[in-house]
Design a protein around this motif. Structure first.
Motif, PDB file in Angstrom:
ATOM      1  N   LEU A   1      -5.431   5.370   2.325  1.00 51.65           N
ATOM      2  CA  LEU A   1      -4.334   5.633   3.265  1.00 51.65           C
ATOM      3  C   LEU A   1      -4.639   6.848   4.138  1.00 51.65           C
ATOM      4  O   LEU A   1      -4.329   6.858   5.338  1.00 51.65           O
ATOM      5  CB  LEU A   1      -3.027   5.851   2.498  1.00 51.65           C
ATOM      6  CG  LEU A   1      -2.416   4.601   1.838  1.00 51.65           C
ATOM      7  CD1 LEU A   1      -1.227   4.989   0.979  1.00 51.65           C
ATOM      8  CD2 LEU A   1      -2.010   3.576   2.877  1.00 51.65           C
ATOM      9  N   GLU A   2      -5.237   7.869   3.552  1.00 50.32           N
ATOM     10  CA  GLU A   2      -5.609   9.048   4.329  1.00 50.32           C
ATOM     11  C   GLU A   2      -6.655   8.691   5.387  1.00 50.32           C
ATOM     12  O   GLU A   2      -6.599   9.192   6.522  1.00 50.32           O
ATOM     13  CB  GLU A   2      -6.155  10.128   3.393  1.00 50.32           C
ATOM     14  CG  GLU A   2      -5.089  10.738   2.481  1.00 50.32           C
ATOM     15  CD  GLU A   2      -5.686  11.687   1.467  1.00 50.32           C
ATOM     16  OE1 GLU A   2      -6.924  11.880   1.474  1.00 50.32           O
ATOM     17  OE2 GLU A   2      -4.915  12.241   0.647  1.00 50.32           O
TER      18      GLU A   2
ATOM     19  N   LEU B   1       0.800  -1.220   0.000  1.00 42.92           N
ATOM     20  CA  LEU B   1       0.000   0.000   0.000  1.00 42.92           C
ATOM     21  C   LEU B   1       0.836   1.274   0.000  1.00 42.92           C
ATOM     22  O   LEU B   1       0.404   2.297  -0.501  1.00 42.92           O
ATOM     23  CB  LEU B   1      -0.923   0.027   1.225  1.00 42.92           C
ATOM     24  CG  LEU B   1      -1.912  -1.129   1.374  1.00 42.92           C
ATOM     25  CD1 LEU B   1      -2.776  -0.906   2.605  1.00 42.92           C
ATOM     26  CD2 LEU B   1      -2.770  -1.286   0.138  1.00 42.92           C
ATOM     27  N   LEU B   2       2.051   1.251   0.553  1.00 41.12           N
ATOM     28  CA  LEU B   2       2.807   2.478   0.764  1.00 41.12           C
ATOM     29  C   LEU B   2       3.764   2.805  -0.381  1.00 41.12           C
ATOM     30  O   LEU B   2       3.849   3.956  -0.799  1.00 41.12           O
ATOM     31  CB  LEU B   2       3.597   2.387   2.072  1.00 41.12           C
ATOM     32  CG  LEU B   2       2.750   2.269   3.346  1.00 41.12           C
ATOM     33  CD1 LEU B   2       3.649   2.133   4.567  1.00 41.12           C
ATOM     34  CD2 LEU B   2       1.841   3.474   3.497  1.00 41.12           C
TER      35      LEU B   2
ATOM     36  N   SER C   1       2.352   1.107  -4.185  1.00 43.70           N
ATOM     37  CA  SER C   1       1.610  -0.132  -4.401  1.00 43.70           C
ATOM     38  C   SER C   1       2.147  -0.983  -5.543  1.00 43.70           C
ATOM     39  O   SER C   1       1.398  -1.560  -6.310  1.00 43.70           O
ATOM     40  CB  SER C   1       0.122   0.183  -4.639  1.00 43.70           C
ATOM     41  OG  SER C   1      -0.461   0.656  -3.478  1.00 43.70           O
TER      42      SER C   1
ATOM     43  N   ARG D   1      -6.331   3.998  -3.582  1.00 46.21           N
ATOM     44  CA  ARG D   1      -5.260   3.783  -2.600  1.00 46.21           C
ATOM     45  C   ARG D   1      -4.990   5.009  -1.721  1.00 46.21           C
ATOM     46  O   ARG D   1      -4.953   4.909  -0.498  1.00 46.21           O
ATOM     47  CB  ARG D   1      -3.975   3.360  -3.321  1.00 46.21           C
ATOM     48  CG  ARG D   1      -2.807   3.070  -2.385  1.00 46.21           C
ATOM     49  CD  ARG D   1      -1.598   2.618  -3.159  1.00 46.21           C
ATOM     50  NE  ARG D   1      -1.052   3.673  -3.970  1.00 46.21           N
ATOM     51  CZ  ARG D   1      -0.128   4.546  -3.562  1.00 46.21           C
ATOM     52  NH1 ARG D   1       0.328   4.477  -2.328  1.00 46.21           N
ATOM     53  NH2 ARG D   1       0.339   5.455  -4.369  1.00 46.21           N
TER      54      ARG D   1
ATOM     55  N   GLU E   1      -5.016   7.081   8.352  1.00 49.97           N
ATOM     56  CA  GLU E   1      -4.323   8.014   9.247  1.00 49.97           C
ATOM     57  C   GLU E   1      -5.256   8.596  10.304  1.00 49.97           C
ATOM     58  O   GLU E   1      -4.839   8.858  11.433  1.00 49.97           O
ATOM     59  CB  GLU E   1      -3.685   9.134   8.425  1.00 49.97           C
ATOM     60  CG  GLU E   1      -2.516   8.670   7.570  1.00 49.97           C
ATOM     61  CD  GLU E   1      -1.940   9.800   6.741  1.00 49.97           C
ATOM     62  OE1 GLU E   1      -2.442  10.941   6.861  1.00 49.97           O
ATOM     63  OE2 GLU E   1      -0.976   9.549   5.983  1.00 49.97           O
TER      64      GLU E   1
ATOM     65  N   SER F   1      -6.663   1.183  10.619  1.00 52.19           N
ATOM     66  CA  SER F   1      -5.240   0.803  10.627  1.00 52.19           C
ATOM     67  C   SER F   1      -5.049  -0.543  11.319  1.00 52.19           C
ATOM     68  O   SER F   1      -4.259  -1.384  10.871  1.00 52.19           O
ATOM     69  CB  SER F   1      -4.414   1.881  11.322  1.00 52.19           C
ATOM     70  OG  SER F   1      -4.473   3.099  10.622  1.00 52.19           O
TER      71      SER F   1
END
Length: 229
Positions: free
Chosen positions: A113-114, A86-87, A90, A109, A117, A123
Motif C-alpha cells: 500500500l505504501e 487491501l484497505l 484485508s 500488504r 501511494e 495504483s
C-alpha cells in the motif's frame, strides 16, 4: 525454485505497462510462493496480510452459502490479482484455493500500500484489476438470474471458460481448467444432476463434447449464439 524476472512480469496482465524500475521494486518487495493443487491460498474472515498475484497455474475464488455449500465465483489464471480487500485490514469475504500447482508472487500488504501511494502506475494497475473484477461480477449476476434456463447458464459459463482457458484441438476448443461436472455445478450454482442434464442437452445440440475430464466446444460461435438467445 525459479525466481521471477522483470521480463516474466511484463508478459503478465497485472504488470503490463509498469516501468522497469517499478518492476524491480516489486520483485525486491515480493516473495515467490509455490503451492500444490487443492491448497488454500487464503480464507474468508481472518485478516489477510499478503497481496497475491498469480504467476502460473489456476485458482478458484468462492464463498459459502448459508447451508455451507460452495459457490464458485471465478476461475482465475496467470497474471491476475487474487485478493481485492487491501484497505480494511484485508478481511476477505471469499476463499481462494489452487486448482493446479501454482506459483504466486506474495507482497506484504502494508508495504504494498505504501508503494501504491508513491507509484501512480501501480495504483492504476490495481484499479484496472478492480474494474475487471466488478465487470465480471456484474456479468455473472446477469447470467445467473432465475429467468435464464440452466442450459443457457451452462453454455455461457463454458463459453467464458473457453475464452479464458481454451486451447485449439482437432475437435474444436478444449478447456484446460481441470473442469468437472461437479465443479461446473459449483460455478453455476445448481445441483450436479441438473448440470449433468444440461450438459447432455448441449451435447445433443452438437455444442459440447466431454471426453473424460476434458470439456471440448466443437462450435464456440454456436454456443455463444445459443446462450444469447
Amino acid at each position: 525454485m525459479r525466481q521471477p524476472t522483470t521480463e516474466e512480469l511484463k508478459n503478465l496482465n497485472f504488470f503490463q505497462g509498469l516501468p522497469e524500475a517499478l518492476l524491480q521494486e516489486l520483485l525486491l518487495l515480493g516473495k515467490e510462493v509455490c503451492l500444490p493443487p487443492r491448497t488454500a491460498v487464503f480464507s474468508a474472515g481472518p485478516s489477510l496480510n499478503q497481496v497475491y498475484v498469480l504467476l502460473e497455474g489456476q485458482v478458484m475464488i468462492y464463498n459459502l452459502t448459508k447451508h455451507g455449500h460452495r459457490k464458485i465465483l471465478f476461475l482465475l489464471g496467470r497474471g491476475q490479482l487474487l485478493n481485492h480487500s487491501l484497505l480494511d485490514e484485508s478481511k476477505s469475504s471469499v476463499f481462494c484455493e489452487s486448482m493446479t500447482a501454482v506459483r504466486l508472487l506474495a507482497f506484504p500488504r502494508l508495504p504494498f500500500l505504501e508503494l501504491m501511494e508513491g507509484r501512480p502506475a501501480l495504483s492504476r494497475a490495481v484499479l484496472r484489476s478492480y474494474e475487471r473484477f466488478l465487470w465480471r461480477l456484474c456479468h455473472q449476476l446477469k447470467n445467473t438470474t432465475g429467468r435464464m434456463q440452466v442450459e443457457r447458464k451452462v453454455a455461457a459459463k463454458l463459453w467464458k471458460l473457453a475464452r479464458d482457458f481454451g486451447v485449439p484441438c482437432p475437435q474444436g476448443i478444449r478447456i484446460e481448467a481441470g473442469l468437472s461436472v461437479t465443479l461446473l455445478a459449483d460455478l453455476v450454482g445448481a445441483p450436479r444432476e441438473t448440470i449433468s442434464r444440461a450438459c447432455r442437452s448441449l451435447s445433443q445440440r452438437g455444442l459440447l463434447l466431454i471426453q473424460g475430464r476434458r470439456f471440448i466446444l466443437p462450435d464456440p460461435e454456436g454456443l455463444s449464439q445459443f446462450y444469447r438467445m
